[in-house]
Design an enzyme around this catalytic site. Structure first.
Site, PDB file in Angstrom:
ATOM      1  N   GLY A 385      53.699  84.997  68.203  1.00 29.98           N
ATOM      2  CA  GLY A 385      53.484  84.005  67.318  1.00 29.98           C
ATOM      3  C   GLY A 385      52.277  83.435  67.648  1.00 29.98           C
ATOM      4  O   GLY A 385      51.995  82.636  68.692  1.00 29.98           O
ATOM      5  N   SER A 386      51.429  83.083  66.574  1.00 33.78           N
ATOM      6  CA  SER A 386      50.209  82.436  66.974  1.00 33.78           C
ATOM      7  C   SER A 386      49.102  82.410  65.524  1.00 33.78           C
ATOM      8  O   SER A 386      49.509  82.527  64.416  1.00 33.78           O
ATOM      9  CB  SER A 386      49.459  83.464  67.961  1.00 33.78           C
ATOM     10  OG  SER A 386      49.555  84.531  67.674  1.00 33.78           O
TER      11      SER A 386
END
Length: 418
Positions: A385-386
């Site tokens: 996640g980013s």
């Protein structure tokens, strides 16, 4: 002992016969720069035998305008090539030793280099003289230093100075590391002639689905932990937790093939996800000009492999320290981030920022300064996640997406360059 006669001083000493061989994936890795170039191009293949998989891959990569010179390791190579038809015989020349060859865009060594560090250094120095301006020397070393006699460590040191990329091929016996060395500057326009390279870090699963090598390692660790707990605590159900985690962890690292738009003016998404913002900003770290920045948020369910939004040459790469705020929040602007600066064939600057998030704490970037990237080519990933930002020259770019839009890395056209 070298597999080549000692009375041929013009031919470098390569892998020892019968001990170190190049398999399918290593052969494809060695020749991928030849296969991805639209041509016309020249190549020099050193130390090939008639049954060499590297020779077979090199021949398959040839296009009508290409030329290949083979420095044969034995007398059977010329006879073998003569049986393959006029298309190849018109484009391939076989010579007995390196002194009879001319410089080429790509110099490929067909077998891993072994021996002492000094011998490896001399081999690179000798072969570098045959690399044309802006060209590459592509050379492999055994990834287990004890089998190479010092050559592995020396090639690693050379690659730290001259390297524009290295690939570890574990599915070879023994594993090898393939180095791409460049000794003179290359025109960014060459990137426009390239298709995405084959990289062994993308491991095939089925059909068009691959998994990044990080996922193979993560799943292996989970399964190893499960096996350990099962063996040491046979009455406990604790082993089930890591066993059940192995599949979703591996799925996070999935790496599907993508259809990349051929339009040279198209800018593709650098990652899968949802567009957070489209805005004009100034950032003097990259250039004294206005940029169009398109930010994309990646949830834990998105593909996290990053791809080059445009074709170009990596001219800078740096990491800035910061926090780990939720990537959807404004504070994420100051998170830890890795910046890859590309110079496009028309000399524009395009930047890709890989930002960490609340969960994402690990950035992988595999394109060192000097590397050429094709549009849509894999060059790294961010774990769990980013956010990925693409910076484009504002006076040349027209955004084609808006906040809230879903994009697919390597395929969705997010902007167009004028």
């Amino acid at each position: 002992m070298s597999q080549y006669p000692t009375d041929r001083p013009d031919t470098p000493a390569l892998g020892p016969l019968g001990q170190i061989r190049i398999g399918d994936r290593a052969a494809r890795t060695l020749t991928t720069e030849l296969a991805r170039h639209a041509g016309p191009k020249t190549a020099l293949l050193v130390g090939a035998t008639a049954d060499s998989l590297v020779l077979a891959e090199a021949l398959d990569a040839l296009l009508p305008g290409d030329r290949l010179t083979v420095v044969a390791a034995d007398v059977t190579v010329a006879g073998h090539l003569a049986t393959l038809g006029s298309f190849l015989t018109e484009r391939v020349k076989v010579v007995d030793d390196l002194a009879a060859a001319e410089s080429a865009d790509l110099v490929i060594v067909a077998e891993p280099v072994v021996g002492s560090g000094e011998e490896a250094r001399n081999t690179v120095e000798q072969l570098s003289k045959y690399v044309a301006e802006g060209g590459l020397l592509i050379i492999a070393a055994v990834a287990l230093p004890g089998l190479s006699g010092g050559a592995t460590d020396e090639l690693d040191r050379i690659a730290a100075r001259q390297g524009v990329g290295s690939d570890l091929v574990l599915r070879n016996t023994p594993p090898v590391r393939v180095h791409r060395l460049r000794f003179t500057d290359v025109d960014p326009a060459v990137a426009g002639k390239l298709s995405p390279a084959f990289r062994p870090s993308s491991v095939p699963l089925y059909g068009t689905m691959n998994i990044d090598s990080n996922g193979v390692a993560a799943a292996g660790i989970a399964l190893g932990a499960a096996a350990f707990l099962k063996a040491t605590r046979p009455k406990s159900k604790a082993w089930m937790l890591p066993a059940l985690l192995a599949a979703p962890v591996a799925a996070f690292f999935r790496d599907p093939e993508r259809e990349i738009p051929a339009d040279p003016t198209a800018v593709v998404a650098a990652a899968d996800g949802r567009v957070l913002s489209v805005e004009h900003i100034y950032d003097e770290r990259f250039a004294d000009e206005e940029f169009l920045r398109i930010a994309v948020f990646l949830s834990v369910f998105d593909v996290h492999v990053n791809r080059a939004p445009v074709a170009g040459k990596v001219v800078d790469y740096f990491v800035e320290d910061g926090g780990y705020a939720n990537a959807m929040k404004p504070e994420a602007e100051h998170n830890v981030a890795a910046y890859t600066v590309l110079e496009t064939p028309d000399r524009s600057r395009v930047v890709v920022a890989q930002r960490t998030g609340l969960i994402a704490r690990r950035i992988v970037q595999r394109a060192p300064i000097g590397a050429l990237l094709a549009k849509g080519e894999r060059y790294g990933l961010i774990r769990f996640g980013s956010r990925t930002d693409v910076y484009l020259p504002a006076d040349k770019a027209e955004a084609l997406v808006a906040p809230g839009d879903r994009v697919v890395g390597g395929s969705t056209v997010i902007a167009r360059l004028r």
